[in-house]
Scaffold this active site. Sequence first.
Site, PDB file in Angstrom:
ATOM      1  N   GLU A 137       0.691  -1.291   0.031  1.00  0.00           N
ATOM      2  CA  GLU A 137       0.008  -0.101   0.177  1.00  0.00           C
ATOM      3  C   GLU A 137       0.920   1.253  -0.012  1.00  0.00           C
ATOM      4  O   GLU A 137       0.318   2.221  -0.588  1.00  0.00           O
ATOM      5  CB  GLU A 137      -0.880   0.042   1.156  1.00  0.00           C
ATOM      6  CG  GLU A 137      -1.992  -1.184   1.221  1.00  0.00           C
ATOM      7  CD  GLU A 137      -2.720  -1.160   0.030  1.00  0.00           C
ATOM      8  OE1 GLU A 137      -3.284  -0.161  -0.313  1.00  0.00           O
ATOM      9  OE2 GLU A 137      -2.915  -2.253  -0.696  1.00  0.00           O
ATOM     10  N   TRP A 162       1.926   1.652  -3.657  1.00  0.00           N
ATOM     11  CA  TRP A 162       0.588   2.222  -4.283  1.00  0.00           C
ATOM     12  C   TRP A 162       0.825   3.860  -4.292  1.00  0.00           C
ATOM     13  O   TRP A 162       0.732   4.570  -5.308  1.00  0.00           O
ATOM     14  CB  TRP A 162      -0.404   1.653  -3.985  1.00  0.00           C
ATOM     15  CG  TRP A 162      -1.203   0.715  -4.507  1.00  0.00           C
ATOM     16  CD1 TRP A 162      -1.397  -0.494  -4.072  1.00  0.00           C
ATOM     17  CD2 TRP A 162      -1.745   0.879  -6.009  1.00  0.00           C
ATOM     18  NE1 TRP A 162      -2.034  -1.143  -4.948  1.00  0.00           N
ATOM     19  CE2 TRP A 162      -2.279  -0.255  -6.345  1.00  0.00           C
ATOM     20  CE3 TRP A 162      -2.152   1.836  -6.782  1.00  0.00           C
ATOM     21  CZ2 TRP A 162      -2.838  -0.592  -7.632  1.00  0.00           C
ATOM     22  CZ3 TRP A 162      -2.610   1.540  -8.146  1.00  0.00           C
ATOM     23  CH2 TRP A 162      -3.114   0.249  -8.324  1.00  0.00           C
ATOM     24  N   TRP A 195     -20.978  11.915 -19.427  1.00  0.00           N
ATOM     25  CA  TRP A 195     -21.567  12.408 -18.030  1.00  0.00           C
ATOM     26  C   TRP A 195     -22.714  12.984 -17.788  1.00  0.00           C
ATOM     27  O   TRP A 195     -23.204  13.972 -18.399  1.00  0.00           O
ATOM     28  CB  TRP A 195     -20.339  13.256 -17.345  1.00  0.00           C
ATOM     29  CG  TRP A 195     -18.939  12.601 -17.161  1.00  0.00           C
ATOM     30  CD1 TRP A 195     -17.973  13.107 -18.060  1.00  0.00           C
ATOM     31  CD2 TRP A 195     -18.482  11.576 -16.502  1.00  0.00           C
ATOM     32  NE1 TRP A 195     -16.681  12.329 -17.736  1.00  0.00           N
ATOM     33  CE2 TRP A 195     -17.044  11.351 -16.818  1.00  0.00           C
ATOM     34  CE3 TRP A 195     -18.926  10.658 -15.612  1.00  0.00           C
ATOM     35  CZ2 TRP A 195     -16.242  10.458 -16.235  1.00  0.00           C
ATOM     36  CZ3 TRP A 195     -18.236   9.722 -15.121  1.00  0.00           C
ATOM     37  CH2 TRP A 195     -17.008   9.509 -15.435  1.00  0.00           C
ATOM     38  N   ASN A 198     -10.500   3.074   3.589  1.00  0.00           N
ATOM     39  CA  ASN A 198     -10.185   3.166   2.273  1.00  0.00           C
ATOM     40  C   ASN A 198     -11.331   2.347   1.308  1.00  0.00           C
ATOM     41  O   ASN A 198     -11.566   2.647   0.287  1.00  0.00           O
ATOM     42  CB  ASN A 198      -9.006   2.460   2.246  1.00  0.00           C
ATOM     43  CG  ASN A 198      -8.433   2.533   0.642  1.00  0.00           C
ATOM     44  OD1 ASN A 198      -8.220   3.490  -0.025  1.00  0.00           O
ATOM     45  ND2 ASN A 198      -8.280   1.222   0.100  1.00  0.00           N
ATOM     46  N   TRP A 257     -15.618  12.183 -12.441  1.00  0.00           N
ATOM     47  CA  TRP A 257     -14.572  11.800 -11.405  1.00  0.00           C
ATOM     48  C   TRP A 257     -13.884  13.039 -10.912  1.00  0.00           C
ATOM     49  O   TRP A 257     -13.492  13.314  -9.521  1.00  0.00           O
ATOM     50  CB  TRP A 257     -13.485  10.886 -11.790  1.00  0.00           C
ATOM     51  CG  TRP A 257     -12.771  11.320 -12.864  1.00  0.00           C
ATOM     52  CD1 TRP A 257     -12.875  10.865 -14.291  1.00  0.00           C
ATOM     53  CD2 TRP A 257     -11.488  11.992 -12.786  1.00  0.00           C
ATOM     54  NE1 TRP A 257     -11.918  11.527 -14.919  1.00  0.00           N
ATOM     55  CE2 TRP A 257     -10.996  12.093 -14.235  1.00  0.00           C
ATOM     56  CE3 TRP A 257     -10.719  12.649 -11.829  1.00  0.00           C
ATOM     57  CZ2 TRP A 257      -9.842  12.732 -14.666  1.00  0.00           C
ATOM     58  CZ3 TRP A 257      -9.644  13.377 -12.127  1.00  0.00           C
ATOM     59  CH2 TRP A 257      -9.077  13.491 -13.254  1.00  0.00           C
ATOM     60  N   TRP A 293      -9.083   8.110  -8.076  1.00  0.00           N
ATOM     61  CA  TRP A 293     -10.204   8.493  -8.615  1.00  0.00           C
ATOM     62  C   TRP A 293     -10.230   7.906 -10.100  1.00  0.00           C
ATOM     63  O   TRP A 293     -11.321   7.489 -10.468  1.00  0.00           O
ATOM     64  CB  TRP A 293     -10.545  10.084  -8.563  1.00  0.00           C
ATOM     65  CG  TRP A 293     -11.286  10.436  -7.298  1.00  0.00           C
ATOM     66  CD1 TRP A 293     -10.602  11.023  -6.312  1.00  0.00           C
ATOM     67  CD2 TRP A 293     -12.784  10.118  -7.101  1.00  0.00           C
ATOM     68  NE1 TRP A 293     -11.596  11.331  -5.210  1.00  0.00           N
ATOM     69  CE2 TRP A 293     -12.967  10.705  -5.733  1.00  0.00           C
ATOM     70  CE3 TRP A 293     -13.772   9.854  -7.697  1.00  0.00           C
ATOM     71  CZ2 TRP A 293     -14.156  10.694  -5.119  1.00  0.00           C
ATOM     72  CZ3 TRP A 293     -14.921   9.918  -7.043  1.00  0.00           C
ATOM     73  CH2 TRP A 293     -15.109  10.390  -5.752  1.00  0.00           C
TER      74      TRP A 293
END
Length: 498
Positions: free
Chosen positions: A296, A299, A327, A362, A380, A403
């Site tokens: 993590e 990431w 959208w 998370n 987003w 996102w």
Amino acid sequence: PSIANANACGGEPPAAVGRNPGSSRFDASMPAPAIVWFRQDLRLADNPALSAAAESGRPIICLYILDDETPAKWRIGAAQRWWLHQSLQALDADLRRKGCSLTLRRGAAPRVLAELIRETGAELLCWNRCYEPFAVERDKALKQNLGIEIKSFGAALLHEPWDVQTGSGEPYKVFTPFWRAARSMPVRAALTAPRALKSYDPKITSDALEAWALTPRRPNWALGFETEWRPGEAGARKALERFVDERMTEYPGARDQLDQRGTSELSPHLHFGEITPAQIAAAVGDGAGSDKFMSEIGWRDFSHSLLFHWPTLPESNWRASFDAFPWANDKALLRAWQRGETGYPVVDAGMRQLWATGWMHNRARMIVASFLIKHLLTDWREGQAWFWDTLVDADLANNAASWQWVAGSGADAAPYFRIFNPVVQGERYDADGAYVRRWVPELAKLDTKFIHKPWLASGQDLAKAGIRLGKNYPKPIIDHGFARTRALEAFANIANKN
């Protein structure tokens, strides 16, 4: 990218060294000071910039600049400002114990630095690198224009973005090979804090922290923050110790459970640089659960690499095909999502946790992001903007990359057909409804079998729990089946056009 990019961000091009002849305010008989410019590194330990200044033997000026001009769109949000206030207080107290203090100035960083150099005759400027696009450009220009010796250091990541590359010298676009390569590289040893600091004696004007008005007053929406968080280096160290001692072993399984405190809760401390990945790596070692946890942290490095190599990541779809996405961007639905009034309990719980504490679990982040993008067909970037203002750990790289990952428009993104069912997610990761009951108290008395789908409860069950759907808790603002079909059609549409 070539090593030239590394130099642009963190290299040290030749710079003129010598007392600035344009100043008349410093005492030329005193040693020229070194400025340590604190940015997203609000700590004393494992701070290479501070250590380098201390080792120079020069008197030190510790500086923090509140720069709302250079970042333009990405000036820090309201929740981050609350954390910043507390963290700067803690940093100043820590510096005073070492014989120094923190100087506060507000304004565009290039102008503030130039003024301070003229005032003091400083001949050395040290900082730790930032990787936001505006910071990279700013720092490159400072190295070219300030006219004093500048030293910059890498400390915010496990590895610099230009150091983890494919065999052909390109940045990685997929996390797994990125992390495989990064894990094969040694992590630098964390530095201890300087034992003492030699302060620059002459009086330097400093803003009062309170004058910056970083914390809310009327209303004080941050009351919940104060019970959840302890900003500052000591708080970060304590949080890391607690995680290693109490949670790390169970982390791989517990980290997704909404009703448990199974995560490290280190993200805001990492964002503000109150602790470093090198310190974390040393603390977790190779104990049970450490591999998953360090992935993590990986990431986070991967997100920063993406932002460094694709600096438009926060504004533009990483996959250009998504530029044609249809959208809906319904403002009323966006507002319901922001307020935690969607009628889907796990979504609402996540959004209310965010508002109350400045942080969200998370797993809940993934659920609420998927709902906004795929159920409501909201761009987003709207969600990214809301998180930027409301998260204490809002980080430009992590926020943008995550996102876009959920949207399917980013690097190594979730496939477009992965549409979370909020009922299933709630039942899987909050089986007893404890998370929902805490953050959506209107539903606290509802039977567990209906806690994630109150619209299916009988009128008698709802009345017994004191719930009036559409009155004191909303009905679902959109039908899941309809939303899923609509989203799949929209994603298929853009897939067929490319």
